[in-house]
Enzyme design. Sequence first.
Site, PDB file in Angstrom:
ATOM      1  N   GLY A 255      47.438  36.298  29.984  1.00  9.57           N
ATOM      2  CA  GLY A 255      47.697  37.216  31.091  1.00  9.57           C
ATOM      3  C   GLY A 255      47.462  36.534  32.421  1.00  9.57           C
ATOM      4  O   GLY A 255      46.432  35.890  32.626  1.00  9.57           O
TER       5      GLY A 255
ATOM      6  N   GLU B 221      31.322  45.618  43.106  1.00  7.80           N
ATOM      7  CA  GLU B 221      32.398  44.655  42.834  1.00  7.80           C
ATOM      8  C   GLU B 221      33.574  44.907  43.769  1.00  7.80           C
ATOM      9  O   GLU B 221      33.771  46.009  44.273  1.00  7.80           O
ATOM     10  CB  GLU B 221      32.820  44.731  41.364  1.00  7.80           C
ATOM     11  N   ASP B 222      34.359  43.860  44.001  1.00  8.60           N
ATOM     12  CA  ASP B 222      35.413  43.906  45.015  1.00  8.60           C
ATOM     13  C   ASP B 222      36.702  44.593  44.558  1.00  8.60           C
ATOM     14  O   ASP B 222      37.443  45.140  45.370  1.00  8.60           O
ATOM     15  CB  ASP B 222      35.772  42.483  45.461  1.00  8.60           C
ATOM     16  N   GLN B 223      36.988  44.533  43.265  1.00  9.78           N
ATOM     17  CA  GLN B 223      38.306  44.945  42.793  1.00  9.78           C
ATOM     18  C   GLN B 223      38.627  46.403  43.071  1.00  9.78           C
ATOM     19  O   GLN B 223      39.780  46.746  43.321  1.00  9.78           O
ATOM     20  CB  GLN B 223      38.429  44.687  41.290  1.00  9.78           C
TER      21      GLN B 223
ATOM     22  N   MET C  86      43.404  40.390  36.810  1.00  5.45           N
ATOM     23  CA  MET C  86      42.245  40.138  35.950  1.00  5.45           C
ATOM     24  C   MET C  86      42.325  38.762  35.314  1.00  5.45           C
ATOM     25  O   MET C  86      41.324  38.041  35.217  1.00  5.45           O
ATOM     26  CB  MET C  86      42.160  41.222  34.870  1.00  5.45           C
ATOM     27  N   GLY C  87      43.521  38.380  34.854  1.00  7.84           N
ATOM     28  CA  GLY C  87      43.698  37.084  34.214  1.00  7.84           C
ATOM     29  C   GLY C  87      43.410  35.940  35.172  1.00  7.84           C
ATOM     30  O   GLY C  87      42.746  34.960  34.814  1.00  7.84           O
TER      31      GLY C  87
ATOM     32  N   GLY D 158      47.904  38.269  35.440  1.00  5.87           N
ATOM     33  CA  GLY D 158      47.776  39.277  36.489  1.00  5.87           C
ATOM     34  C   GLY D 158      46.458  39.084  37.228  1.00  5.87           C
ATOM     35  O   GLY D 158      45.815  38.039  37.137  1.00  5.87           O
TER      36      GLY D 158
ATOM     37  N   CYS E 248      40.662  49.413  34.210  1.00  5.07           N
ATOM     38  CA  CYS E 248      40.082  49.202  32.886  1.00  5.07           C
ATOM     39  C   CYS E 248      38.861  50.085  32.656  1.00  5.07           C
ATOM     40  O   CYS E 248      38.510  50.373  31.509  1.00  5.07           O
ATOM     41  CB  CYS E 248      39.722  47.741  32.688  1.00  5.07           C
TER      42      CYS E 248
ATOM     43  N   GLN F 260      42.086  48.425  44.103  1.00  9.82           N
ATOM     44  CA  GLN F 260      42.674  49.370  43.150  1.00  9.82           C
ATOM     45  C   GLN F 260      42.905  50.733  43.788  1.00  9.82           C
ATOM     46  O   GLN F 260      43.943  51.372  43.553  1.00  9.82           O
ATOM     47  CB  GLN F 260      41.761  49.473  41.927  1.00  9.82           C
TER      48      GLN F 260
END
Length: 409
Positions: A187, A112-114, A191-192, A189, A50, A118
């Site tokens: 959503g 941040e962890d994401q 993020m959701g 996924g 994003c 990714q």
Amino acid sequence: MSIRMLGVDHNRASVDIRAIFSFTKREIEDHLEQLKRSMQAEGCIIISTCNRMEIWVNIPDDKDVSLIDQLCKLKGVDPEEYRDFFIERKDQDAVDHLFHLTCGLKSRILAEDQIITQVKDALAMSHGLYQTDSVLEVLFRRAVTAAKRVKTEVTFSRASETAMDQAVEMMESQGINLADKICMVIGNGEMGKLAATTLRRKGADVTVTVRQYRSGEVQIPENCKRIDYGKRMEYLPDCDIVVSATASPNCTIRQPLMDEVVLKKPVIMIDLAVPRDIETSVGEMEQVILYDIDSFKTGHDSKNDAAYEHAELILQEEIAEFYEWLKGRNVIPRIQKIQEEAATDVNLRLHKIIRKTGLEEKDQKKLEKNIHTSSAKVINKMLFGLKEYLDEDTFFQCIRGLEKLYEAE
């Protein structure tokens, strides 16, 4: 070979510009090979989140290709219109960027962890499609390893937050108590699920939309309810907060749908998707407050200066390890060539002596083959032994000197 990357991110472009160049997983599957071929690359990896889109390639030095021209051709847009939104990095600059990116030092929300997941997923997708190569493979794996070390050994204040954490903090700062607020998350996924979990942790009443054809298959976060995606607009008037975080290229909440809804109370809408899930015109409605992904970020915090320094030391160690591997990889073909030339030299010098031994011809050839193999092994041992005991500059001078020795002949 040259490692190159082309990227657009939240620092240079708005969510709408980033949306033009974002890739869904299906689009990566459909276009990665074409993009790799058009860029004349040995390997190609796409990171699309994003907050950013980056294309990574390993290209032979003699190839003159414009990454942005090829990307814009694929996307069907004029490169001159978007050139200023992009940044291109090469070799050491690119490597440094990836290591800092993967551990979250370039994220909108610090550490941040994401982003680790990714980057790892981007590599896995390219690998699964047979579009990566050994250099990018090792580079990305080392960057993930470095990021895990930073995560384990360094503590940042506000670390591991998500955009939804920021949204919750913002609402609470405005005096909004989330306990028992009716929330819908569109959503299911990554993020959701994070958004739903965060809201539920605050005591909100959370309902997650699920596509009807997958209703019995997917798991939703604990203590959340589910609703068919097709009934989202019916449920929306009951909501205090609506979060949309899908990977769909199409909007989940459009103005024509909102025009048919009678809102019973003010509603906060949070769009965490790129491309947008909620049309911007919806935010102009009297009862709606709309935020997008660019509404949430943290700046530099001086309290983290020591953590930055610690992280930097770890990253420089890991980057040095990558370059050590890369230099070793690049020198192997040179050593193999010297090894072959030297072994052949030994054979030629012994050829006449072997002919005078009186051995049968087949035995002579067998002896020559054994001498060639043994010579190559000894030379190989000597050269790699030098690498262990000489400093880097001296070792490469030795290699270049041996290359020149046989070039002269």
